[in-house]
Write an enzyme that holds these catalytic residues in place. Sequence first.
Site, PDB file in Angstrom:
ATOM      1  N   ASP A  98      -7.037  -1.399  -4.454  1.00 61.20           N
ATOM      2  CA  ASP A  98      -8.093  -1.026  -3.516  1.00 61.20           C
ATOM      3  C   ASP A  98      -9.051  -0.010  -4.147  1.00 61.20           C
ATOM      4  O   ASP A  98     -10.272  -0.089  -3.958  1.00 61.20           O
ATOM      5  CB  ASP A  98      -7.500  -0.446  -2.234  1.00 61.20           C
ATOM      6  CG  ASP A  98      -6.632  -1.433  -1.486  1.00 61.20           C
ATOM      7  OD1 ASP A  98      -6.838  -2.653  -1.622  1.00 61.20           O
ATOM      8  OD2 ASP A  98      -5.727  -0.977  -0.756  1.00 61.20           O
ATOM      9  N   ASP A 100       0.858  -1.186   0.000  1.00 61.52           N
ATOM     10  CA  ASP A 100       0.000   0.000   0.000  1.00 61.52           C
ATOM     11  C   ASP A 100       0.895   1.237   0.000  1.00 61.52           C
ATOM     12  O   ASP A 100       2.017   1.191   0.513  1.00 61.52           O
ATOM     13  CB  ASP A 100      -0.900   0.014   1.240  1.00 61.52           C
ATOM     14  CG  ASP A 100      -1.975  -1.058   1.211  1.00 61.52           C
ATOM     15  OD1 ASP A 100      -2.434  -1.413   0.110  1.00 61.52           O
ATOM     16  OD2 ASP A 100      -2.370  -1.524   2.294  1.00 61.52           O
TER      17      ASP A 100
END
Length: 146
Positions: free
Chosen positions: A124, A110
Amino acid sequence: MALALFALILAVDQLTKYAISTVFLPGESLPVVPHIFHITYVLNPGAAFGMLPQARWFFILAAAALILAFLAYHRRLKKEPAAFYYGCVAMLAGAVGNLVDRIRQGLVIDFFDFRIWPVFNVADIAIVLGVAGMIFAILFRMNERE
């Protein structure tokens, strides 16, 4: 068109994750707009918000089930409204993007960090936009029937 969308999402997701992992060290952060938006390299062992960090195999199996369901229902999905169909494609591409990370290294990379929200990635975003498209199509169709 759906295959191109899937491939584009997956390619952008994997390329951005590769770039982040080669330029940054885990935990390293670069302020883009100080105190608002940073690029922060995070290795996430869980799902959204780092939930269920010990459930790697659950997430792998869930993504595999999603892939199988999409393939099994693909012909039906193509007949659905475009927002629903392409929402499914985007959600699947995001799930596959994170699945690649989980299989390859056991963690998801991330890096988008808005400081008021947990750090996230391109996959995401695809999942959230895909689900939003599906919800929009369902609600729109519900209004159409009334």
